[in-house]
Motif scaffolding. Structure first.
Motif, PDB file in Angstrom:
ATOM      1  N   GLU B 290       0.834  -1.205   0.000  1.00 42.23           N
ATOM      2  CA  GLU B 290       0.000   0.000   0.000  1.00 42.23           C
ATOM      3  C   GLU B 290       0.870   1.258   0.000  1.00 42.23           C
ATOM      4  O   GLU B 290       0.634   2.192  -0.769  1.00 42.23           O
ATOM      5  N   ALA B 332       0.839  -2.934  -6.282  1.00 44.50           N
ATOM      6  CA  ALA B 332      -0.030  -1.866  -5.776  1.00 44.50           C
ATOM      7  C   ALA B 332      -1.307  -1.739  -6.600  1.00 44.50           C
ATOM      8  O   ALA B 332      -1.356  -2.152  -7.751  1.00 44.50           O
TER       9      ALA B 332
ATOM     10  N   PRO C 283      -6.939   0.207  -1.690  1.00 46.26           N
ATOM     11  CA  PRO C 283      -5.995   0.328  -0.569  1.00 46.26           C
ATOM     12  C   PRO C 283      -6.100  -0.837   0.415  1.00 46.26           C
ATOM     13  O   PRO C 283      -5.086  -1.361   0.873  1.00 46.26           O
ATOM     14  N   SER C 286      -4.637  -4.039  -1.023  1.00 39.51           N
ATOM     15  CA  SER C 286      -3.175  -4.064  -0.903  1.00 39.51           C
ATOM     16  C   SER C 286      -2.774  -4.642   0.447  1.00 39.51           C
ATOM     17  O   SER C 286      -1.867  -5.466   0.535  1.00 39.51           O
ATOM     18  N   SER C 313      -2.899   4.602  -4.743  1.00 38.56           N
ATOM     19  CA  SER C 313      -3.075   5.022  -3.354  1.00 38.56           C
ATOM     20  C   SER C 313      -4.513   5.500  -3.132  1.00 38.56           C
ATOM     21  O   SER C 313      -5.450   4.911  -3.650  1.00 38.56           O
TER      22      SER C 313
END
Ligand SMILES: Cc1ncc(C[n+]2csc(CCOP(=O)(O)OP(=O)(O)O)c2C)c(N)n1
Ligand SMILES: Cc1ncc(C[n+]2csc(CCOP(=O)(O)OP(=O)(O)O)c2C)c(N)n1
Ligand code: SF4
Ligand code: SF4
Ligand SMILES: [Mg+2]
Ligand SMILES: [Mg+2]
Lengths: 285, 581, 581, 285
Positions: B290, B332, C283, C286, C313
């Motif tokens: 992350e 990711a 997120p 992840s 992100s």
């Protein structure tokens, strides 16, 4: 420096009346009182309504990811101890997903200040249980009421051995600003739990009007700030009583982590090989 | 007279097999040989079976070698536990502790049975010569020295360094044991003797270290200022060395509560303007994914070392595998492009680490160093490295005009924008994981999002054109090709030589930059190629698949891959190549 | 008379634009129309700008449509904030609140300017008719009903349901506002009138729900027994519905402290023998990747929902993007094969969720449902689904002979071995993330590791042959092709129809199983294809790349992709197809 | 049932003399005393030398990943409340990487027992600092000594509101077995911190011989097990004093989480649509 020098041009997207408006005001005031120029301040947060706060200041801000403000802040502080490092976020950010980092940040005792905007709910995600939600609370993810006791931020952080532990509410702006300032001035890790109401998803008894009625300044109770066990005892009333002010302040703060690191760097400096000869450490003798 | 000898030894925990290997390695290094040693243990933390392989050669060696020239079994059970890790062949000289008894039939089952199998009364001789069976391995070293002409005095020098001052009597005892070993060799000559050729000319003083040592040194040379991480096999040694060294350079090391904090603190240091690094292995890298994504969108330089081990999950924590390439490239969420560099040898790890820091700082991006357990933990005697040929890159810091109403994420030609850091006046900005406009303010605009994605990808274009991140070995005109990366590439280098020796012309492409995929490099390399192999130590053959994503790989070029633990041998690669044609 | 109408409305927080859209949706559904609604908000939690799109049609609708037929601006600033999300064309009827003033020149800049732009004194009329500007949207609904023949009584019925009992006077006021809107429409006829065709025949009662609703329902139908997760936009609604419903079926929902605990508890439930699920978005996924790898090696069934949002992100948390495919396929370390299913419409999400549970249980594997914000949160009026056609799979539990010296990871023909659970006598075993032998004991053997990797991959082979996980739309002989997945596939379906209408013969492949890649399916589909597009909403075009890993994609088939937030429109796909030829 | 019925055929790979040999013995005995058949026991651990322990019992074991035993155990318990659920791991597994899960496991108060084998070091990874390592400890990753105070497992878990908190050492096998048994019998979340020496990387003063000298059974001190604040006060001596036995035991244990879940399931059962008609919940009324 004045409060307005710390206010950025970014317009807060908080709901009208959100407690966080008060909190950021208190931070402006505290910073103004301390007077460090904004570029010498690093303000780290996670994710949440509350975690938007660095963007509303003129400091260097880092609105990072959910629950990780403390590790990032420690990296910043160790890399440049001259900076004033602030850390902030919500009750979920700090004590749910980020809860594992708190005891370690506390025991490392770097000189940084951690402000939690505790609204007993997940605001940004539109109103689920937070770790500080009272038992039985009904939310969209707990339609029949929660089955857990809330966590206790104050007692936890005291148990972690934090040298400065306080609570505040925007309902008492001068008091809150003063506590934030004192926390920042404390030479070590300091923690301020701010009861910052969520006007959209919070309960009525969590709003500022209630705070005004409920709040009990610890000073007025003649509490001895240096009595850690007594502080824990009082902290056990979290959720029942709204004590404000300083629960515990270590009368003789130990050296900070970064101070010890500086010493170590000085001790070891002599042992440094020129970087271009670094491989010599593996030369067969 | 041979130019290359591969020793293998196995025993139980107390036997000191590994320290014997180290003596051999040290002695060889002192004599100017290139030497390499790998260790292997059972799952026990202490006291379990242990083994080592030591390879000595005149020419630089790039892998632990295949079938053993010399095998030493202190007891059969432990020896066979290592199975394929200590392969025997008809030409292997198999030495065993007499009191372990004659070789069990297990030996036959293992296929090729050594023609020369010799019992040595190791314990008995040790007791006699040194008065203790602690000296067992010195007996063995003596015997090996006698039979294969490993210079005795260097072995003695090594032991002196080890015991000399501290325990002169132990040293003396071992010296006696060595002598009696040599004596045994004299009185029991080999049927077909083999002695190691001497190194000609002046002997350069060698470096004795493994890949993790080289990574730590590379980081220090590159100017790392902050390291934070969490222990995990087989990457911990890097944190270990930096914990000793980094303070000396005014830097700091933080052992964190977990890998997320490890990369978090490192990212914070980078945000604060420092050259920063974290390290882990598969499981820890999964947890870091992350924040790796955060580093990408916040455009912060960061070096992340992943020393691969066998997976998935906890998998085979002490064995090598090249199974984390997919993860490194794609772990990711969202559209992320993250450079990945893979070292191919111990020495190469030094250069690759410097490259990683340079790329991270120049392009403001996280960079993954994708090492593996074998390279990271095998000890080698390598020639000193001339560090003057490496230049160091710094991040582009805003100055003058940049700082009037500073735009942290300015859309520039190159995609790189000047980056400030706390403490720099007028450089104040808001870093964030949320999509942002040029100034750094949060945005929900799809148009701005597209521009920023574009910026983050575009800025890395130059990488794919960097010749120094790719190497072609062998005749560029060859129509038979190998592509390999990381630890397996070292094996392939030898395969190319071996093939040549067998009259087969083979070329080899080694990408140090394994991702992003450099289309042009591969297309040029595949020009005229009819058959070939992409060699990697993973079940899926991950590089082969990743290259296909961007390049039309010739039909004749196929994956040659297998699950980890047992690295490839040059010979099997060559024979596989023959099958193809 | 038109068969399809797309409305778009924007205003500030207080204006109730969204609830107006819901009234429209409800009324249409009641009249038997297929209807669909998407909402969009600014970044404010409350009080910011908000907009909605409502599409009504006789035929089933598969996407929110492109250029608006009818646009309503309650104030210009907010309207333009949504830019490309509310596109105008020459034929758009643009209605605006009179007191907002004449359209600013921004309108011209936006390209195609509507020919029909009409001011309606909304606030004034509301005050007059209802005595409050709270009734503004009822005025608008009235106007729309008048101009486009949206049946008034269904709108009224809707409002009655909403206010009827609780607040009869509010209901009355809104009814008056509606009437005055209708009146306005009568007295101000459109230059070129457009009325929506009636639905013929009996009207089936429709389901009103979004993709997350369908996922929760699918899980309940499939027999989910345990759900644990952590809130995150745009997936939270699934946890929300299950928190209300699952108890009723004797199951439990646990809101955990983070995503790692979320998947950990879910995995524990699966270990305990229960059908189990977790959900998140990028997120959170992840963070889950390490334990996803554990689920793979421990061979435990688990359903993981990822409702994609814009990345990397935190990215664009409220916007759709198809950027998490790489992550879904490759996020864990080591060699891992994990099925990924992508729903293409709201209704499809129900079926796909059932498929996910069946595959997880039958093959003892984690399965990812890869949804996206648009499908997950768009409300649709869809026809009821006949659930009798779905069969449910259970995991293979050991019995009789299996249980004498039970081998949890028995190497079987299919690769699937019977799985026990605590409480089952004689089924005791050690689950682990460490590589294991057939019995489940930890091993460091590379040979066993290879066998187990093989088993874990082999068991999923049957999936790639499952016809029901792939759909081909259009003429299978067409030489122009589209490949698309998830939300974009819905747009492509319409593109095929649109192309056909324009005399262009196009076929479309929609893989519900996006990974592992079904080589055969693609090869057959690409037979004779000259040109084509792989359409997906991500910067990189991730499906295109993943397919290339395993399939030689025809040169003429190229990616058509862009960053998220603004979904594709059928028209742009068709014109892109034309450019190709 | 006897102790041996809980011993598996798997040979422990612990170093000879490792404290964990004693711990697993104590667990065999406690389980024998309780007498549940092995297949009704689920034993969850993380990663570490100590986390190998489930494999050495005949129970259903899950040697999961580092730091995640508690979340997994909660999923197991909620799914099948009839099971006896044990959780175990090291000090690092539990209070470093896994530290964020502890407070939440405690406040949910499911009836499971968490045993931490506290050896003040990272054993499996060959001797780095653990969160309980004493300040100043020199290890391979802290060659000049650690700069942090250790965490305090006992005080933390007490502050989290745990209903049963105890400490033990294999140096007192009967005492340890008894405490483990009592913890398992406690109807709610119970925590036992076991001082289990690492003979390979541990310090001399952390070994069993030292424990024998240092240990102070709380009983012998006449400590009142029901006094939570006093328990915290005593727990503050962690690292200085080796108190053994029960620090705190809630005299009237509240209903467990799974008990409340059962009630809720019962209450809600009537509202269940037949699964095949589940979609009706979205039918437009
Ligand atoms: C890894 C990850 N998990 C979950 C989320 C979704 N999320 C964003 S903020 C938040 C919690 C907000 O609550 P709190 O921290 O108390 O802040 P508040 O909004 O109440 O101020 C969650 C669950 C996320 N952004 N990232
Ligand atoms: C995610 C992850 N991070 C790190 C590791 C490496 N690792 C394995 S055990 C361990 C710590 C062991 O210490 P402890 O939990 O105290 O158990 P002990 O070995 O001392 O009994 C670490 C860091 C891992 N396996 N997985
Ligand atoms: S949702 Fe609550 S916490 Fe968030 S901005 Fe609104 S009032 Fe503040
Ligand atoms: S290393 Fe320490 S903890 Fe691990 S088995 Fe050996 S003695 Fe026990
Ligand atoms: Mg909150
Ligand atoms: Mg430990």
């Amino acid at each position: 420096m004045e409060a307005k020098d710390y206010k950025s041009s970014l317009k807060p997207i908080w709901c009208p009346g959100c407690g966080d408006f008060g909190v950021v005001q208190g931070i402006y005031r505290a910073l103004a009182a301390i007077g460090r120029p904004p570029h010498e301040i690093a303000f780290i947060s996670g994710i949440g309504c509350s975690s938007r706060i660095p963007g509303y200041t003129t400091a260097y801000g880092f609105n990072s990811v959910h629950g990780r403000s403390l590790p990032i802040a420690q990296g910043v502080k160790l890399s440049n101890p001259e900076l004033l490092v602030l850390c902030a976020g919500g009750d979920g950010d700090g004590f749910s997903i980020g809860g594992g980092h708190v005891p370690h940040a506390v025991r490392r005792n770097m000189d940084l200040t951690y402000i939690v905007m505790d609204n007993q709910v997940y605001g940004l995600t539109k109103g689920q249980l937070s770790p500080t939600s009272p038992r039985g609370l009904k939310t969209i993810t707990s339609p029949y009421g929660s089955l857990e006791d809330p966590i206790n931020p104050l007692l936890y952080v005291l148990a972690y051995g934090c040298g400065f532990v306080a609570q505040a509410t925007p309902a008492d702006m001068p008091g809150m600003a003063a506590v934030i300032e004192e926390a920042i001035r404390y030479p070590g890790f300091s923690f301020v739990n701010i009861q910052s109401p969520c006007v959209t998803y919070g309960e009525d008894e969590q709003q500022l009007t209630e705070h005004k009625k409920m709040m009990k300044p610890l000073k007025s109770l003649g509490h001895d700030q240096t009595d850690q066990l007594r502080a824990m005892d009082l902290a056990r009333a979290y959720g029942k009583e709204l004590y404000t002010g300083v629960f515990y302040k270590n009368p003789n703060p130990p050296p900070t982590y970064e101070a010890m690191v500086k010493l170590r760097q000085a001790e070891q400096a002599k042992g440094a090989r020129p970087r271009e000869r670094v491989l010599d450490m593996y030369l067969q003798k | 007279m041979v130019h290359d000898l591969v020793f293998g030894m196995a025993g139980s925990g107390g036997d000191g097999v590994v320290s014997a290997g180290e003596s051999l390695l040290g002695a060889a290094a002192a004599e100017g040989y290139h030497a390499l040693m790998t260790k292997s243990f059972g799952s026990q933390i202490r006291g379990g079976e242990s083994s080592c392989r030591v390879r000595l050669a005149i020419e630089p060696v790039l892998n632990p070698g295949g079938v053993l020239d010399v095998a030493v079994a202190l007891n059969w059970e432990d020896f066979f536990r290592f199975g394929a890790e200590l392969p025997l062949g008809p030409n292997t000289v198999l030495i065993y502790e007499e009191k372990a008894g004659a070789p069990p039939e297990t030996l036959a089952k293992m296929g090729a049975v050594p023609t020369e199998i010799i019992a040595v009364p190791v314990t008995e001789m040790a007791k006699k010569a040194a008065g203790t069976d602690k000296a067992k391995t010195s007996i063995i070293l003596g015997v090996l020295s006698g039979w294969f002409a490993i210079p005795l005095d260097s072995i003695v020098k090594g032991l002196k360094k080890k015991f000399g001052e501290k325990a002169p009597e132990i040293f003396a005892a071992n010296e006696r044991a060595l002598a009696s070993g040599v004596e045994f060799a004299k009185t029991h000559p080999l049927k077909n003797p083999r002695t190691l050729a001497k190194v000609e000319g002046k002997k350069t003083q060698k470096l004795l270290c493994d890949g993790n040592d080289m990574c730590a040194a590379g980081a220090l040379f590159a100017g790392v200022e902050f390291f934070s991480g969490y222990p995990i096999t087989p990457s911990t040694e890097v944190m270990q060395i930096l914990s000793r060294e980094l303070w000396k350079y005014g830097g700091a090391v933080l052992q964190c509560e977990d890998e997320i904090a490890g990369i978090g603190a490192a990212l914070g240091a980078s945000f604060a303007g420092r050259k920063s690094m974290t390290a882990s292995s598969g499981p820890g890298i999964s947890l870091k994914s992350e924040i790796m994504g955060l580093a990408t969108i916040a455009e912060l330089p960061l070096v992340i070392l992943n020393v691969q081990r066998g997976g998935p999950s906890t998998g085979l924590p002490t064995k090598p595998e090249q199974g984390d390439l997919f993860q490194a490239a794609f772990s990711a969420h969202g559209d992320v492009l993250r450079p990945i560099l893979a070292p191919t040898t111990v020495a190469d790890t030094f250069k690759v680490t410097i490259d990683a820091f340079n790329i991270a700082e120049e392009y403001q991006t996280p960079v993954i160093i994708l090492s593996d357990q074998e390279i990271a933990q095998r000890k080698e005697a390598v020639d000193p490295i001339d560090t003057s040929r490496f230049e160091l890159k710094k991040r582009l810091v805003p100055t003058g005009a940049d700082l009037d109403n500073y735009n942290r994420f300015k859309l520039t030609e190159s995609g790189v924008s000047p980056i400030s850091h706390p403490g720099l006046e007028k450089g104040n900005y808001l870093g964030a994981g949320i999509e942002h406009n040029e100034h750094g303010d949060p945005t929900v605009s799809g148009t701005m999002h597209a521009k920023m994605n574009d910026k983050r990808f575009k800025k890395l274009d130059p990488l794919r054109k960097r010749k120094d991140l790719f190497e072609v070995v062998g005749n560029p005109k060859a129509t038979t090709a190998l592509v390999s990366w990381g630890g397996s590439a070292g094996v392939c280098r030898e395969a190319v030589a071996l093939a040549k020796a067998q009259g087969l012309d083979v070329k080899l492409l080694i990408p140090t930059l394994v991702y992003p995929v450099a289309e042009q490099v591969y297309l040029e390399f595949f020009q005229g190629v009819q058959t070939g192999l992409v060699v990697e130590l993973s079940h899926q053959g991950q590089l082969y698949r990743i290259v296909r994503m961007f390049v039309d790989v010739p039909k004749g070029v196929v994956p040659f891959c297998r699950s980890g633990a047992n690295p490839f041998q040059p010979a099997e690669i060559v024979s596989r190549l023959r099958e193809l044609r």
